[in-house]
Design a protein around this motif. Structure first.
Motif, PDB file in Angstrom:
ATOM      1  N   PHE A  41       0.851  -1.191   0.000  1.00 44.00           N
ATOM      2  CA  PHE A  41       0.000   0.000   0.000  1.00 44.00           C
ATOM      3  C   PHE A  41       0.885   1.239   0.000  1.00 44.00           C
ATOM      4  N   ASP A  42       0.418   2.332  -0.637  1.00 45.97           N
ATOM      5  CA  ASP A  42       1.085   3.611  -0.434  1.00 45.97           C
ATOM      6  C   ASP A  42       0.709   4.112   0.959  1.00 45.97           C
ATOM      7  N   ARG A  43       1.316   5.187   1.393  1.00 45.13           N
ATOM      8  CA  ARG A  43       1.090   5.675   2.768  1.00 45.13           C
ATOM      9  C   ARG A  43      -0.350   6.070   3.051  1.00 45.13           C
ATOM     10  N   ALA A  44      -1.059   6.519   2.022  1.00 46.35           N
ATOM     11  CA  ALA A  44      -2.459   6.924   2.195  1.00 46.35           C
ATOM     12  C   ALA A  44      -3.424   5.756   2.005  1.00 46.35           C
ATOM     13  N   SER A  45      -2.897   4.573   1.711  1.00 46.72           N
ATOM     14  CA  SER A  45      -3.705   3.374   1.446  1.00 46.72           C
ATOM     15  C   SER A  45      -4.658   3.563   0.268  1.00 46.72           C
ATOM     16  N   GLU A  46      -4.253   4.388  -0.687  1.00 47.44           N
ATOM     17  CA  GLU A  46      -5.087   4.639  -1.869  1.00 47.44           C
ATOM     18  C   GLU A  46      -4.633   3.840  -3.084  1.00 47.44           C
ATOM     19  N   THR A  47      -3.355   3.506  -3.133  1.00 50.66           N
ATOM     20  CA  THR A  47      -2.787   2.798  -4.276  1.00 50.66           C
ATOM     21  C   THR A  47      -2.078   1.546  -3.797  1.00 50.66           C
ATOM     22  N   ALA A  49       0.724  -1.322  -5.116  1.00 53.09           N
ATOM     23  CA  ALA A  49       1.735  -1.680  -6.106  1.00 53.09           C
ATOM     24  C   ALA A  49       1.970  -3.182  -6.023  1.00 53.09           C
ATOM     25  N   VAL A  50       2.114  -3.799  -7.192  1.00 51.78           N
ATOM     26  CA  VAL A  50       2.273  -5.251  -7.293  1.00 51.78           C
ATOM     27  C   VAL A  50       3.552  -5.564  -8.055  1.00 51.78           C
ATOM     28  N   ALA A  51       4.477  -6.299  -7.441  1.00 53.85           N
ATOM     29  CA  ALA A  51       5.688  -6.770  -8.104  1.00 53.85           C
ATOM     30  C   ALA A  51       5.358  -8.079  -8.804  1.00 53.85           C
ATOM     31  N   SER A  52       5.617  -8.145 -10.107  1.00 50.37           N
ATOM     32  CA  SER A  52       5.173  -9.282 -10.900  1.00 50.37           C
ATOM     33  C   SER A  52       6.322 -10.051 -11.535  1.00 50.37           C
ATOM     34  N   ASP A  53       6.088 -11.329 -11.779  1.00 53.11           N
ATOM     35  CA  ASP A  53       7.059 -12.180 -12.457  1.00 53.11           C
ATOM     36  C   ASP A  53       7.287 -11.769 -13.903  1.00 53.11           C
ATOM     37  N   ASP A  54       6.387 -10.978 -14.491  1.00 49.70           N
ATOM     38  CA  ASP A  54       6.549 -10.571 -15.891  1.00 49.70           C
ATOM     39  C   ASP A  54       7.480  -9.372 -16.046  1.00 49.70           C
ATOM     40  N   GLY A  55       8.140  -8.944 -14.957  1.00 47.39           N
ATOM     41  CA  GLY A  55       9.086  -7.842 -15.012  1.00 47.39           C
ATOM     42  C   GLY A  55       8.458  -6.473 -14.874  1.00 47.39           C
ATOM     43  N   THR A  56       7.199  -6.427 -14.457  1.00 46.52           N
ATOM     44  CA  THR A  56       6.512  -5.149 -14.296  1.00 46.52           C
ATOM     45  C   THR A  56       6.130  -4.899 -12.845  1.00 46.52           C
ATOM     46  N   VAL A  57       5.847  -3.634 -12.565  1.00 44.53           N
ATOM     47  CA  VAL A  57       5.194  -3.237 -11.320  1.00 44.53           C
ATOM     48  C   VAL A  57       3.877  -2.618 -11.739  1.00 44.53           C
ATOM     49  N   LYS A  58       2.794  -3.201 -11.290  1.00 48.60           N
ATOM     50  CA  LYS A  58       1.465  -2.705 -11.617  1.00 48.60           C
ATOM     51  C   LYS A  58       0.921  -1.946 -10.414  1.00 48.60           C
ATOM     52  N   CYS A  59       0.319  -0.787 -10.666  1.00 49.97           N
ATOM     53  CA  CYS A  59      -0.256   0.027  -9.601  1.00 49.97           C
ATOM     54  C   CYS A  59      -1.743   0.197  -9.877  1.00 49.97           C
ATOM     55  N   PHE A  60      -2.560  -0.064  -8.861  1.00 49.88           N
ATOM     56  CA  PHE A  60      -3.995   0.095  -9.039  1.00 49.88           C
ATOM     57  C   PHE A  60      -4.622   0.820  -7.861  1.00 49.88           C
ATOM     58  N   ASN A  61      -5.775   1.396  -8.121  1.00 50.22           N
ATOM     59  CA  ASN A  61      -6.544   2.124  -7.122  1.00 50.22           C
ATOM     60  C   ASN A  61      -7.133   1.121  -6.136  1.00 50.22           C
ATOM     61  N   ALA A  62      -6.874   1.306  -4.855  1.00 47.81           N
ATOM     62  CA  ALA A  62      -7.345   0.370  -3.831  1.00 47.81           C
ATOM     63  C   ALA A  62      -8.854   0.428  -3.628  1.00 47.81           C
ATOM     64  N   ALA A  63      -9.490   1.492  -4.054  1.00 44.18           N
ATOM     65  CA  ALA A  63     -10.934   1.623  -3.856  1.00 44.18           C
ATOM     66  C   ALA A  63     -11.740   0.861  -4.898  1.00 44.18           C
ATOM     67  N   GLY A  65     -10.008  -0.854  -7.931  1.00 41.79           N
ATOM     68  CA  GLY A  65      -9.237  -1.807  -8.719  1.00 41.79           C
ATOM     69  C   GLY A  65      -8.793  -1.298 -10.076  1.00 41.79           C
ATOM     70  N   ASP A  66      -9.086  -0.035 -10.403  1.00 41.64           N
ATOM     71  CA  ASP A  66      -8.665   0.519 -11.686  1.00 41.64           C
ATOM     72  C   ASP A  66      -7.152   0.641 -11.746  1.00 41.64           C
ATOM     73  N   MET A  67      -6.567   0.214 -12.877  1.00 45.25           N
ATOM     74  CA  MET A  67      -5.126   0.295 -13.064  1.00 45.25           C
ATOM     75  C   MET A  67      -4.702   1.755 -13.193  1.00 45.25           C
TER      76      MET A  67
END
Length: 84
Positions: A41-47, A49-63, A65-67
């Motif tokens: 979670f980010d500090r505000a618990s709004e976003t 971040a996901v570390a993935s095996d495909d070499g990416t970091v995906k960030c989505f809205n915690a409220a 699920g929008d990327m």
């Protein structure tokens, strides 16, 4: 959220947010098909971040699920993620 929500990930790339007081799933986001290795979670618990095996970091809205972003640049699996 005052510590009432946790985030988990699995080998199928699914990321879930849980309400620990209600013992219930709040949101499920499919970040697959590659394994999700770490989440944060980010500090505000709004976003999230996901570390993935495909070499990416995906960030989505915690409220909802929008990327928000997909960060590319690693040549191999991303094993960790942390907000500053």
């Amino acid at each position: 959220t005052d510590g009432d929500v946790i985030v988990s990930c699995d080998a199928d790339g699914m990321v879930k947010l849980w309400d620990v007081r209600m013992v219930a799933e709040i949101l499920s986001v499919d970040c697959g098909p590659h394994p999700a290795n770490k989440v944060a979670f980010d500090r505000a618990s709004e976003t999230v971040a996901v570390a993935s095996d495909d070499g990416t970091v995906k960030c989505f809205n915690a409220a909802d699920g929008d990327m928000v972003a997909e960060l590319r640049g690693h040549e191999d699996a991303v094993q960790g993620v942390l907000f500053d």
